[in-house]
Design an enzyme around this catalytic site. Sequence first.
Site, PDB file in Angstrom:
ATOM      1  N   THR A  41      12.266  -1.233  21.985  1.00  0.00           N
ATOM      2  CA  THR A  41      11.674  -1.863  23.154  1.00  0.00           C
ATOM      3  C   THR A  41      12.474  -1.492  24.600  1.00  0.00           C
ATOM      4  O   THR A  41      12.273  -1.951  25.491  1.00  0.00           O
ATOM      5  CB  THR A  41      11.782  -3.501  23.164  1.00  0.00           C
ATOM      6  OG1 THR A  41      13.035  -3.795  22.674  1.00  0.00           O
ATOM      7  CG2 THR A  41      10.709  -4.007  21.936  1.00  0.00           C
ATOM      8  N   ASP A  62      19.376   3.779  14.627  1.00  0.00           N
ATOM      9  CA  ASP A  62      18.520   2.469  14.337  1.00  0.00           C
ATOM     10  C   ASP A  62      19.703   1.712  13.207  1.00  0.00           C
ATOM     11  O   ASP A  62      20.167   2.284  12.258  1.00  0.00           O
ATOM     12  CB  ASP A  62      17.415   3.136  13.273  1.00  0.00           C
ATOM     13  CG  ASP A  62      16.512   2.026  12.695  1.00  0.00           C
ATOM     14  OD1 ASP A  62      17.241   0.822  12.537  1.00  0.00           O
ATOM     15  OD2 ASP A  62      15.201   1.865  12.619  1.00  0.00           O
ATOM     16  N   VAL A  63      19.874   0.532  13.727  1.00  0.00           N
ATOM     17  CA  VAL A  63      20.785  -0.198  13.022  1.00  0.00           C
ATOM     18  C   VAL A  63      20.565  -0.666  11.721  1.00  0.00           C
ATOM     19  O   VAL A  63      21.381  -1.262  10.884  1.00  0.00           O
ATOM     20  CB  VAL A  63      21.317  -1.596  13.816  1.00  0.00           C
ATOM     21  CG1 VAL A  63      22.089  -1.319  14.918  1.00  0.00           C
ATOM     22  CG2 VAL A  63      20.018  -2.462  13.863  1.00  0.00           C
ATOM     23  N   LYS A  95      14.159  -6.501   8.690  1.00  0.00           N
ATOM     24  CA  LYS A  95      14.995  -5.629   8.594  1.00  0.00           C
ATOM     25  C   LYS A  95      16.114  -5.318   9.807  1.00  0.00           C
ATOM     26  O   LYS A  95      17.202  -5.293   9.291  1.00  0.00           O
ATOM     27  CB  LYS A  95      14.344  -4.193   8.106  1.00  0.00           C
ATOM     28  CG  LYS A  95      13.812  -3.809   6.837  1.00  0.00           C
ATOM     29  CD  LYS A  95      13.622  -2.308   6.750  1.00  0.00           C
ATOM     30  CE  LYS A  95      12.734  -1.989   5.471  1.00  0.00           C
ATOM     31  NZ  LYS A  95      11.977  -0.711   5.634  1.00  0.00           N
ATOM     32  N   GLY A 106      29.703  -4.712   7.846  1.00  0.00           N
ATOM     33  CA  GLY A 106      30.360  -3.766   7.372  1.00  0.00           C
ATOM     34  C   GLY A 106      31.263  -2.631   8.161  1.00  0.00           C
ATOM     35  O   GLY A 106      32.421  -2.602   7.582  1.00  0.00           O
ATOM     36  N   ARG A 110      35.500  -2.658   8.030  1.00  0.00           N
ATOM     37  CA  ARG A 110      35.963  -1.533   7.888  1.00  0.00           C
ATOM     38  C   ARG A 110      37.061  -1.071   8.887  1.00  0.00           C
ATOM     39  O   ARG A 110      38.092  -0.909   8.738  1.00  0.00           O
ATOM     40  CB  ARG A 110      35.253  -0.178   7.806  1.00  0.00           C
ATOM     41  CG  ARG A 110      35.829   1.215   7.641  1.00  0.00           C
ATOM     42  CD  ARG A 110      34.772   2.320   7.371  1.00  0.00           C
ATOM     43  NE  ARG A 110      34.116   2.583   8.502  1.00  0.00           N
ATOM     44  CZ  ARG A 110      34.563   3.198   9.402  1.00  0.00           C
ATOM     45  NH1 ARG A 110      35.748   3.785   9.600  1.00  0.00           N
ATOM     46  NH2 ARG A 110      33.652   3.289  10.670  1.00  0.00           N
ATOM     47  N   TYR A 149      11.140 -13.019  12.697  1.00  0.00           N
ATOM     48  CA  TYR A 149      12.001 -13.166  13.727  1.00  0.00           C
ATOM     49  C   TYR A 149      13.403 -14.398  13.336  1.00  0.00           C
ATOM     50  O   TYR A 149      14.300 -14.278  13.277  1.00  0.00           O
ATOM     51  CB  TYR A 149      11.582 -13.210  15.130  1.00  0.00           C
ATOM     52  CG  TYR A 149      12.481 -13.318  16.264  1.00  0.00           C
ATOM     53  CD1 TYR A 149      13.288 -12.190  16.775  1.00  0.00           C
ATOM     54  CD2 TYR A 149      12.910 -14.509  17.022  1.00  0.00           C
ATOM     55  CE1 TYR A 149      14.101 -12.140  17.694  1.00  0.00           C
ATOM     56  CE2 TYR A 149      14.023 -14.530  18.008  1.00  0.00           C
ATOM     57  CZ  TYR A 149      14.247 -13.368  18.480  1.00  0.00           C
ATOM     58  OH  TYR A 149      15.201 -13.423  19.556  1.00  0.00           O
ATOM     59  N   TYR A 163      30.566 -13.408   5.699  1.00  0.00           N
ATOM     60  CA  TYR A 163      31.643 -12.193   5.971  1.00  0.00           C
ATOM     61  C   TYR A 163      33.030 -12.960   6.385  1.00  0.00           C
ATOM     62  O   TYR A 163      34.134 -12.590   6.251  1.00  0.00           O
ATOM     63  CB  TYR A 163      31.128 -11.313   6.931  1.00  0.00           C
ATOM     64  CG  TYR A 163      30.566 -10.103   6.200  1.00  0.00           C
ATOM     65  CD1 TYR A 163      29.228 -10.192   5.804  1.00  0.00           C
ATOM     66  CD2 TYR A 163      31.360  -8.994   5.902  1.00  0.00           C
ATOM     67  CE1 TYR A 163      28.799  -8.939   5.129  1.00  0.00           C
ATOM     68  CE2 TYR A 163      30.650  -7.794   5.401  1.00  0.00           C
ATOM     69  CZ  TYR A 163      29.248  -7.723   4.941  1.00  0.00           C
ATOM     70  OH  TYR A 163      28.845  -6.927   4.333  1.00  0.00           O
ATOM     71  N   HIS A 185      11.065  -5.937  30.000  1.00  0.00           N
ATOM     72  CA  HIS A 185      10.024  -4.970  30.153  1.00  0.00           C
ATOM     73  C   HIS A 185       8.664  -5.723  30.583  1.00  0.00           C
ATOM     74  O   HIS A 185       8.343  -6.707  30.371  1.00  0.00           O
ATOM     75  CB  HIS A 185       9.762  -4.669  28.509  1.00  0.00           C
ATOM     76  CG  HIS A 185       9.158  -3.314  28.785  1.00  0.00           C
ATOM     77  ND1 HIS A 185       7.584  -3.389  28.762  1.00  0.00           N
ATOM     78  CD2 HIS A 185       9.190  -2.133  28.267  1.00  0.00           C
ATOM     79  CE1 HIS A 185       7.201  -2.220  28.867  1.00  0.00           C
ATOM     80  NE2 HIS A 185       8.151  -1.124  28.494  1.00  0.00           N
TER      81      HIS A 185
HETATM   82  P1  NAD Z   1      15.164  -6.243  24.229  1.00  0.00           P
HETATM   83  O1  NAD Z   1      13.839  -6.056  23.454  1.00  0.00           O
HETATM   84  O2  NAD Z   1      14.811  -6.037  25.738  1.00  0.00           O
HETATM   85  O3  NAD Z   1      16.191  -5.863  23.698  1.00  0.00           O
HETATM   86  C1  NAD Z   1      16.550  -5.595  22.283  1.00  0.00           C
HETATM   87  C2  NAD Z   1      16.970  -3.910  22.122  1.00  0.00           C
HETATM   88  O4  NAD Z   1      17.320  -3.703  20.950  1.00  0.00           O
HETATM   89  C3  NAD Z   1      16.034  -2.915  22.590  1.00  0.00           C
HETATM   90  O5  NAD Z   1      16.690  -2.042  23.585  1.00  0.00           O
HETATM   91  C4  NAD Z   1      15.411  -2.241  21.456  1.00  0.00           C
HETATM   92  O6  NAD Z   1      15.023  -0.989  21.666  1.00  0.00           O
HETATM   93  C5  NAD Z   1      16.710  -2.376  20.364  1.00  0.00           C
HETATM   94  N1  NAD Z   1      16.337  -2.284  19.159  1.00  0.00           N
HETATM   95  C6  NAD Z   1      15.464  -2.991  18.327  1.00  0.00           C
HETATM   96  N2  NAD Z   1      15.583  -2.717  17.112  1.00  0.00           N
HETATM   97  C7  NAD Z   1      16.580  -2.045  16.864  1.00  0.00           C
HETATM   98  C8  NAD Z   1      16.926  -1.311  15.786  1.00  0.00           C
HETATM   99  N3  NAD Z   1      16.505  -1.229  14.625  1.00  0.00           N
HETATM  100  N4  NAD Z   1      18.209  -0.078  15.991  1.00  0.00           N
HETATM  101  C9  NAD Z   1      18.517  -0.110  17.316  1.00  0.00           C
HETATM  102  N5  NAD Z   1      18.419  -0.636  18.134  1.00  0.00           N
HETATM  103  C10 NAD Z   1      17.115  -1.554  18.076  1.00  0.00           C
HETATM  104  O7  NAD Z   1      15.343  -7.863  24.240  1.00  0.00           O
HETATM  105  P2  NAD Z   1      16.563  -8.668  24.746  1.00  0.00           P
HETATM  106  O8  NAD Z   1      15.843  -9.868  25.509  1.00  0.00           O
HETATM  107  O9  NAD Z   1      17.418  -7.819  25.300  1.00  0.00           O
HETATM  108  O10 NAD Z   1      17.358  -9.355  23.492  1.00  0.00           O
HETATM  109  C11 NAD Z   1      18.498  -8.834  23.053  1.00  0.00           C
HETATM  110  C12 NAD Z   1      19.074  -9.642  21.752  1.00  0.00           C
HETATM  111  O11 NAD Z   1      19.208 -10.980  22.256  1.00  0.00           O
HETATM  112  C13 NAD Z   1      18.043  -9.726  20.527  1.00  0.00           C
HETATM  113  O12 NAD Z   1      18.767  -9.804  19.369  1.00  0.00           O
HETATM  114  C14 NAD Z   1      17.370 -11.066  20.818  1.00  0.00           C
HETATM  115  O13 NAD Z   1      16.909 -11.504  19.883  1.00  0.00           O
HETATM  116  C15 NAD Z   1      18.467 -11.916  21.343  1.00  0.00           C
HETATM  117  N6  NAD Z   1      17.913 -12.860  22.267  1.00  0.00           N
HETATM  118  C16 NAD Z   1      17.333 -12.847  23.421  1.00  0.00           C
HETATM  119  C17 NAD Z   1      16.541 -13.783  24.074  1.00  0.00           C
HETATM  120  C18 NAD Z   1      16.259 -13.634  25.349  1.00  0.00           C
HETATM  121  O14 NAD Z   1      15.564 -14.749  26.082  1.00  0.00           O
HETATM  122  N7  NAD Z   1      16.187 -12.651  26.288  1.00  0.00           N
HETATM  123  C19 NAD Z   1      16.709 -15.258  23.646  1.00  0.00           C
HETATM  124  C20 NAD Z   1      17.210 -15.386  22.326  1.00  0.00           C
HETATM  125  C21 NAD Z   1      17.834 -14.269  21.524  1.00  0.00           C
END
Ligand code: NAD
Length: 320
Positions: A41, A62-63, A95, A106, A110, A149, A163, A185
């Site tokens: 995203t 990818d994490v 995942k 992890g 480390r 989610y 942990y 976005h």
């Molecule tokens: P976002 O979608 O703009 O950002 C998420 C980012 O994670 C993106 O750049 C995406 O490409 C990356 N990503 C997704 N899956 C991935 C993977 N498997 N490996 C590596 N990168 C991956 O969303 P955001 O609003 O910036 O949210 C960021 C974090 O904050 C998220 O964890 C979200 O759950 C948390 N969060 C955001 C809000 C909000 O209102 N914006 C509220 C609660 C929690």
Amino acid sequence: MRTSGKQRVLVTGGAGFLGSHLCERLLARGDDVLCVDNFFTGTKDNILHLMGNPHFELMRHDVTFPLYVEVDRIFNLACPASPIHYQFDPVQTTKTSVHGAINMLGLAKRVKARILQASTSEVYGDPEIHPQPEGYWGRVNPVGPRACYDEGKRCAETLFFDYHRQHGLEIKVARIFNTYGPRMHPNDGRVVSNFIVQALKNEPITVYGDGSQTRSFCYVDDLVEGMLRLMDAPVAVTGPVNLGNPVEFTVRQLAEKVVDMTGSRSAIDFRSLPVDDPRQRQPDIALAKETLGWEPLIPLEAGLAKTIAYFEERIREGLA
Ligand code: NAD
Ligand code: UDP
């Protein structure tokens, strides 16, 4: 692990909305930043302005797969945050939260790094307690369309605390409430970006349900400040701690405010309410005030003005 001076900081999800602002702030205060993202995203556009900085490094990764790097601190933000995106591939969403947390924990173990998890108000589900304090355990439907989610994030919190207890890791858990601002976005489906783009294009404003459900909207700069304070707080301050703006609005009020501020000709178009859409949401931020000396400073109108200006520019460039 470095205890003072310049920190090497990993930001997972660093090319996303919140992550890009966080990378910017970390660089501005003199840290070295490693941004890791799979661009699900997030986009390179969000961090283009940081690319020439020698203290900024971008890695496509990818994490859900292990990562081997040397860092002092980790902000774990990788995870799609908008309902449309996290429900697009729900298995991958779980995942990302669960395997992603295991991999990043992890790594932290480390290299003895301090690690912060971007958790969410969604851990409270559709709450019976209002506003929501951290001690409330929540009301989440474990088998509904939002569960990938909500439960993924709940499990990640469990992993963080295990942990911490089992391996002595320095953890921080932030429960983030609805946050908005530039670099959301344009098509990610979240309410603030949807309404602003619709209003600027004079298209119908899609209010789900009757618009009486509530949310509390935090401007991104306030949120990033809260995350930095939590990361820098003493070891004993683990959280979970709510980060959000406690001023609550109905979705309908938000729609009217956006129409008013943009001078739009858009009419409100009522659509059906998504399954399990929480009725109300407002953070109790007493803990953040007490332990971090933090509270949001930017009122909705001021934050909306900056966000509207951003989307106006994107639309002018043909990018939204
Ligand atoms: P976002 O979608 O703009 O950002 C998420 C980012 O994670 C993106 O750049 C995406 O490409 C990356 N990503 C997704 N899956 C991935 C993977 N498997 N490996 C590596 N990168 C991956 O969303 P955001 O609003 O910036 O949210 C960021 C974090 O904050 C998220 O964890 C979200 O759950 C948390 N969060 C955001 C809000 C909000 O209102 N914006 C509220 C609660 C929690
Ligand atoms: N919403 C809406 N119209 C939209 C997008 C969202 O009315 O075009 C509503 C949604 O049903 C929810 C609230 O706005 O009640 C916030 O939705 P969002 O997806 O931004 O975040 P959530 O808090 O639900 O995760």
